[in-house]
Structures are given as C-alpha cells and as structure tokens.
Design an enzyme around this catalytic site. Structure first.
Site, PDB file in Angstrom:
ATOM      1  N   CYS A 108      -6.513  -4.626  -8.805  1.00 25.67           N
ATOM      2  CA  CYS A 108      -6.939  -3.582  -7.874  1.00 25.67           C
ATOM      3  C   CYS A 108      -7.188  -2.324  -8.678  1.00 25.67           C
ATOM      4  O   CYS A 108      -6.709  -2.201  -9.809  1.00 25.67           O
ATOM      5  CB  CYS A 108      -5.854  -3.332  -6.826  1.00 25.67           C
ATOM      6  SG  CYS A 108      -6.457  -2.340  -5.443  1.00 25.67           S
ATOM      7  N   CYS A 147      -6.578   0.894  -7.377  1.00 31.08           N
ATOM      8  CA  CYS A 147      -5.944   2.101  -6.826  1.00 31.08           C
ATOM      9  C   CYS A 147      -4.955   2.778  -7.768  1.00 31.08           C
ATOM     10  O   CYS A 147      -4.766   3.983  -7.710  1.00 31.08           O
ATOM     11  CB  CYS A 147      -5.291   1.812  -5.474  1.00 31.08           C
ATOM     12  SG  CYS A 147      -3.903   0.674  -5.553  1.00 31.08           S
ATOM     13  N   CYS A 160      -8.939   1.993  -3.558  1.00 31.59           N
ATOM     14  CA  CYS A 160      -9.014   0.686  -4.202  1.00 31.59           C
ATOM     15  C   CYS A 160     -10.422   0.334  -4.670  1.00 31.59           C
ATOM     16  O   CYS A 160     -10.672  -0.784  -5.110  1.00 31.59           O
ATOM     17  CB  CYS A 160      -8.504  -0.390  -3.249  1.00 31.59           C
ATOM     18  SG  CYS A 160      -6.807  -0.096  -2.721  1.00 31.59           S
ATOM     19  N   LYS A 181      -4.330  -8.511   4.369  1.00 31.07           N
ATOM     20  CA  LYS A 181      -3.535  -7.349   3.979  1.00 31.07           C
ATOM     21  C   LYS A 181      -3.750  -6.249   5.006  1.00 31.07           C
ATOM     22  O   LYS A 181      -4.867  -5.772   5.212  1.00 31.07           O
ATOM     23  CB  LYS A 181      -3.973  -6.874   2.592  1.00 31.07           C
ATOM     24  CG  LYS A 181      -3.238  -5.615   2.145  1.00 31.07           C
ATOM     25  CD  LYS A 181      -3.529  -5.314   0.684  1.00 31.07           C
ATOM     26  CE  LYS A 181      -2.925  -4.005   0.274  1.00 31.07           C
ATOM     27  NZ  LYS A 181      -3.189  -3.712  -1.146  1.00 31.07           N
ATOM     28  N   ARG A 230       3.726   3.186  -3.191  1.00 27.68           N
ATOM     29  CA  ARG A 230       2.748   4.181  -3.625  1.00 27.68           C
ATOM     30  C   ARG A 230       3.412   5.278  -4.428  1.00 27.68           C
ATOM     31  O   ARG A 230       2.812   5.861  -5.332  1.00 27.68           O
ATOM     32  CB  ARG A 230       1.991   4.736  -2.418  1.00 27.68           C
ATOM     33  CG  ARG A 230       1.066   3.663  -1.863  1.00 27.68           C
ATOM     34  CD  ARG A 230       0.337   4.074  -0.612  1.00 27.68           C
ATOM     35  NE  ARG A 230      -0.435   2.927  -0.121  1.00 27.68           N
ATOM     36  CZ  ARG A 230      -1.007   2.877   1.066  1.00 27.68           C
ATOM     37  NH1 ARG A 230      -0.895   3.892   1.898  1.00 27.68           N
ATOM     38  NH2 ARG A 230      -1.681   1.807   1.418  1.00 27.68           N
ATOM     39  N   ARG A 288      -6.324   4.095   3.802  1.00 24.73           N
ATOM     40  CA  ARG A 288      -6.979   2.843   3.432  1.00 24.73           C
ATOM     41  C   ARG A 288      -7.385   2.012   4.648  1.00 24.73           C
ATOM     42  O   ARG A 288      -7.700   0.830   4.507  1.00 24.73           O
ATOM     43  CB  ARG A 288      -6.057   2.043   2.514  1.00 24.73           C
ATOM     44  CG  ARG A 288      -5.892   2.756   1.190  1.00 24.73           C
ATOM     45  CD  ARG A 288      -4.975   2.025   0.254  1.00 24.73           C
ATOM     46  NE  ARG A 288      -4.873   2.814  -0.973  1.00 24.73           N
ATOM     47  CZ  ARG A 288      -3.807   2.897  -1.745  1.00 24.73           C
ATOM     48  NH1 ARG A 288      -2.740   2.216  -1.443  1.00 24.73           N
ATOM     49  NH2 ARG A 288      -3.820   3.655  -2.816  1.00 24.73           N
ATOM     50  N   GLU A 302     -10.419 -13.615   7.797  1.00 21.30           N
ATOM     51  CA  GLU A 302     -10.268 -13.136   6.413  1.00 21.30           C
ATOM     52  C   GLU A 302      -9.875 -14.297   5.488  1.00 21.30           C
ATOM     53  O   GLU A 302     -10.433 -14.463   4.410  1.00 21.30           O
ATOM     54  CB  GLU A 302      -9.168 -12.060   6.331  1.00 21.30           C
ATOM     55  CG  GLU A 302      -9.611 -10.661   6.707  1.00 21.30           C
ATOM     56  CD  GLU A 302     -10.435  -9.993   5.597  1.00 21.30           C
ATOM     57  OE1 GLU A 302     -10.713 -10.633   4.560  1.00 21.30           O
ATOM     58  OE2 GLU A 302     -10.806  -8.829   5.787  1.00 21.30           O
ATOM     59  N   LYS A 335       0.388  -9.900   3.951  1.00 22.69           N
ATOM     60  CA  LYS A 335       1.124  -8.722   3.497  1.00 22.69           C
ATOM     61  C   LYS A 335       1.003  -7.614   4.517  1.00 22.69           C
ATOM     62  O   LYS A 335      -0.114  -7.349   4.952  1.00 22.69           O
ATOM     63  CB  LYS A 335       0.508  -8.276   2.165  1.00 22.69           C
ATOM     64  CG  LYS A 335       1.131  -7.031   1.601  1.00 22.69           C
ATOM     65  CD  LYS A 335       0.414  -6.655   0.339  1.00 22.69           C
ATOM     66  CE  LYS A 335       0.936  -5.310  -0.102  1.00 22.69           C
ATOM     67  NZ  LYS A 335       0.139  -4.736  -1.144  1.00 22.69           N
ATOM     68  N   SER A 394       7.476  -3.110  -0.271  1.00 28.77           N
ATOM     69  CA  SER A 394       8.409  -2.054  -0.665  1.00 28.77           C
ATOM     70  C   SER A 394       9.167  -1.457   0.514  1.00 28.77           C
ATOM     71  O   SER A 394      10.367  -1.204   0.419  1.00 28.77           O
ATOM     72  CB  SER A 394       7.644  -0.961  -1.420  1.00 28.77           C
ATOM     73  OG  SER A 394       6.576  -0.454  -0.641  1.00 28.77           O
ATOM     74  N   TYR A 424      10.964  -7.658  -4.035  1.00 20.49           N
ATOM     75  CA  TYR A 424      11.769  -6.834  -4.946  1.00 20.49           C
ATOM     76  C   TYR A 424      13.211  -7.321  -4.962  1.00 20.49           C
ATOM     77  O   TYR A 424      14.004  -6.875  -5.771  1.00 20.49           O
ATOM     78  CB  TYR A 424      11.669  -5.363  -4.537  1.00 20.49           C
ATOM     79  CG  TYR A 424      10.218  -4.923  -4.517  1.00 20.49           C
ATOM     80  CD1 TYR A 424       9.540  -4.666  -5.694  1.00 20.49           C
ATOM     81  CD2 TYR A 424       9.502  -4.855  -3.319  1.00 20.49           C
ATOM     82  CE1 TYR A 424       8.194  -4.343  -5.695  1.00 20.49           C
ATOM     83  CE2 TYR A 424       8.160  -4.527  -3.302  1.00 20.49           C
ATOM     84  CZ  TYR A 424       7.504  -4.274  -4.491  1.00 20.49           C
ATOM     85  OH  TYR A 424       6.169  -3.975  -4.484  1.00 20.49           O
TER      86      TYR A 424
HETATM   87  C1  PBG Z   1      -2.641  -2.353  -4.170  1.00 21.28           C
HETATM   88  C2  PBG Z   1      -1.302  -2.808  -3.761  1.00 21.28           C
HETATM   89  C3  PBG Z   1      -0.401  -2.154  -2.913  1.00 21.28           C
HETATM   90  C4  PBG Z   1       0.732  -2.939  -2.832  1.00 21.28           C
HETATM   91  C5  PBG Z   1       0.524  -4.029  -3.649  1.00 21.28           C
HETATM   92  N1  PBG Z   1      -0.750  -3.948  -4.189  1.00 21.28           N
HETATM   93  C6  PBG Z   1      -0.480  -0.842  -2.288  1.00 21.28           C
HETATM   94  C7  PBG Z   1      -1.421  -0.498  -1.244  1.00 21.28           C
HETATM   95  O1  PBG Z   1      -2.253  -1.251  -0.771  1.00 21.28           O
HETATM   96  O2  PBG Z   1      -1.341   0.660  -0.873  1.00 21.28           O
HETATM   97  C8  PBG Z   1       1.933  -2.601  -2.001  1.00 21.28           C
HETATM   98  C9  PBG Z   1       3.134  -3.380  -2.282  1.00 21.28           C
HETATM   99  C10 PBG Z   1       4.361  -2.860  -1.660  1.00 21.28           C
HETATM  100  O3  PBG Z   1       4.378  -1.972  -0.806  1.00 21.28           O
HETATM  101  O4  PBG Z   1       5.395  -3.373  -2.071  1.00 21.28           O
HETATM  102  N2  PBG Z   1      -2.799  -2.426  -5.561  1.00 21.28           N
END
Ligand code: PBG
Length: 324
Positions: free
Chosen positions: A119, A121, A129, A196, A206, A218, A234, A249, A275, A314
């Site tokens: 990605c 971003c 992204c 996603k 982030r 986003r 998708e 996700k 996260s 995690y």
């Molecule tokens: C984008 C990406 C994100 C996460 C994984 N890959 C962030 C986003 O889309 O803002 C988030 C993962 C998480 O929150 O643990 N590269």
C-alpha cells in the site's frame, strides 16, 4: 418430565473438550511487524501496548522470536525516512520493507513465511493509499495501479513469500498479478485485503505506522460498514483477478462478513483482528475490567468459528505463548 434433554451433560470435564467444535492453533496466526528506518532502537507505542516499532537491525531477532514460538507467518509494514506525493519509498530496492525482508529471510529462510503489506499510505506525504488530485481532493485509481505493481515486484525481488495489497483500489489484484507474472514471480501468491471496511478501528495503527490522512478520509475507497452484499462482489472480483487468499478487515465487528464469504466462496480466508480490536482489550484489561488472556482467546476463537482460516493479530505472540 422436563427437562427431557439435558445439554449440560456435555459441558464438564473431558467431555467438554471432546465436543469442542472450533479450535485455534499457532498455525492460524500471522504476526504483524512495524519496521522503521528512522530509528536505531526499539520504540514502544502508546496506543498499542506491547507492539513495538523496530529498527532494521532488530527485525530479524523479533521474527526469530515469533518463529521460535511456532508462528508460521508475519506481515511487514514499513515506516520510511522520506515521504512524497507518490510514495516513492515504497518500491526501491534499498527501501525499508525490502531491507527488512532481506534481513528476516537471511536469518530464517523457510522457517518463516514473510508477507508484505502493499500500500502507499505509509509512504505518501498526504497519507492516502493512492495518487491524488490535490485540487479536486480526489484519490486517483488507475494511476496508482502500476505503482502497486512495482511495489509488489520489489518486495518479491527482496525475497517476500507473499504480497498483501491493502489499498482498496479497483483492479489492484489484476495489476499486481500481471506485474508479478511479467517479472517471473508467477509463484508468489496474493493475499488480498478484499473486503476492507472504512473503520474507526484502524485508529491505533495509523498512529503506530504514522499513516494518518491530512485531508479527507478513506471512505471514497474503503467499504461502507453498512454493506454486506458488496463485500461478496469485492471478493468475487478479486478472485477473478487472481487473489489466492481473501481477507476481511476488521474482524470482530464483521464476523457475519467472514461467515458469508467463507460459505459463498470456500476460499482460503483471512481475517485481520485490527489495531482497535487489540487496543480495546488492552485498555480494558489495564483497567482491570476484563481478563486479557480470556478476552484474547475468545476473540480469536470467534473469528475462526465465523470461518476464518487464518488471523492477522497483534496478539499472535501472546496467543502462541498461551497455546504452548
Ligand atoms: C493500509 C493498512 C491499514 C491497516 C493495515 N493496512 C490502515 C488503513 O487502512 O488505514 C490497518 C491495520 C490495523 O488497524 O491494525 N496500509
């Protein structure tokens, strides 16, 4: 006469173990790692207790620790020294993720499957992204595709075993598949972040990955949490374009999506326990409001029960320790 049926008969002792329908194994886990080329010692993060940003000279040690716990795979996120409009530190052979892959592979070889997040971003100065039209405040889909292709190829050249595009650009799986095939990486699989969602649960990531947006959000490319049929479309598109594994996700607020996708397509299905899902449990546990280990186990088990074959989390190391 009642109760005629006594469900409680199967609920204690060894018989409880015998009738258990779902289990979680260390082989289901994918360990996310953050590598930062601007630091030279391990840094803790405020929003994700226990998750660290690693300097390049520590990634191999950390990956080895995961391997020693029996974790089969990790996914790498890079934090570059330079960010620019295009995100050009994403695809150089000497950039952060490429170096980290080489470090880990030279230490662990086949003992660890190395996945890279593909990605832009973390690499763009605007935090989106993809390419942008600043005046219109738009994220440009098609000009982004070749950059994602280049990035995936550079990761593969460095030795990555699988690439995981997460940017939610239309056509990204096809573009990456063609780029990989043209560069002799026909056997590198693609794990697509297929469904996603535009989620508040990415907040702590982030902060850790230093990838916040400075204009807009986003939602123009990530999915509306209200939609479920759209997730199937998708995933179907990504399968047609060549995805080998499809991902949902976040995980916990989207267990119904995991279930539908697994049932409908029967594809190897991954779920990202993101996260915010991690931080919620950590914060509540720190306050003494719930039992961290039990909450972790129950969360990951539920994600598997919904239909996921593998989980990015995690908690991977903690879960692996608990399973030992
Ligand atoms: C984008 C990406 C994100 C996460 C994984 N890959 C962030 C986003 O889309 O803002 C988030 C993962 C998480 O929150 O643990 N590269």
């Amino acid at each position: 006469m009642f109760p005629e049926l006594r469900m409680r008969r199967l609920r204690s002792g060894k018989i409880r173990d015998l009738v258990r329908e779902t289990s979680i194994s260390v082989n289901d886990l994918i360990y996310p790692m953050f590598v930062d080329e601007t630091i030279d010692s391990v840094q803790r993060t405020a929003s994700m207790p226990g998750v660290e940003r690693l300097p390049l000279n520590k990634v191999a040690d950390d990956a080895k620790e995961a391997a020693d716990l029996g974790i089969p795979a990790l996914i790498l996120f890079g934090i570059p020294a330079q960010k620019d409009e295009q995100g050009s530190s994403a695809w150089g052979d000497e950039d952060v993720v490429q170096k980290a892959v080489r470090e880990i592979k030279s230490e662990l070889g086949r003992d660890m499957l190395v996945i890279t997040d593909v990605c832009l971003c973390e690499y763009t100065d605007h935090g989106h992204c993809g390419m942008i039209d600043r005046e219109k405040g738009e994220i440009l889909n098609d000009p982004t595709l070749p950059l994602l292709g280049k990035t995936a190829v550079s990761h593969s050249k460095a030795g990555a075993d699988m690439v995981a595009p997460s940017g939610m650009m239309d056509g990204m799986i096809g573009a990456i598949r063609s780029a990989l095939d043209e560069n002799n990486f026909k056997d590198i699989p693609i794990m697509s972040y297929a469904a996603k969602y535009s989620s508040s649960f990415y907040g702590p990531f982030r902060d850790v990955a230093d990838s916040g947006c400075c204009f807009g959000d986003r939602s123009a490319y990530q999915m509306d949490p209200a939609n479920s049929n759209e997730a199937l479309r998708e995933v179907e598109l990504d399968i047609m374009e060549g995805a080998d594994i499809v991902m949902v996700k976040p995980a916990l607020p989207y267990l119904d999506i995991i279930y539908r996708i697994k049932t409908e397509f029967g594809m190897p299905t991954a779920a990202y326990n993101v996260s915010g899902e991690f931080a919620m449990i950590k914060a509540a546990a720190q306050n003494g409001w719930l039992d961290e280990k039990q909450a972790m186990y129950e969360s990951l088990l539920s994600i598997k029960r919904a239909g996921a074959d593998m989980i990015l989390s995690y908690f991977a190391k903690d879960m692996a320790r608990m399973l030992k």
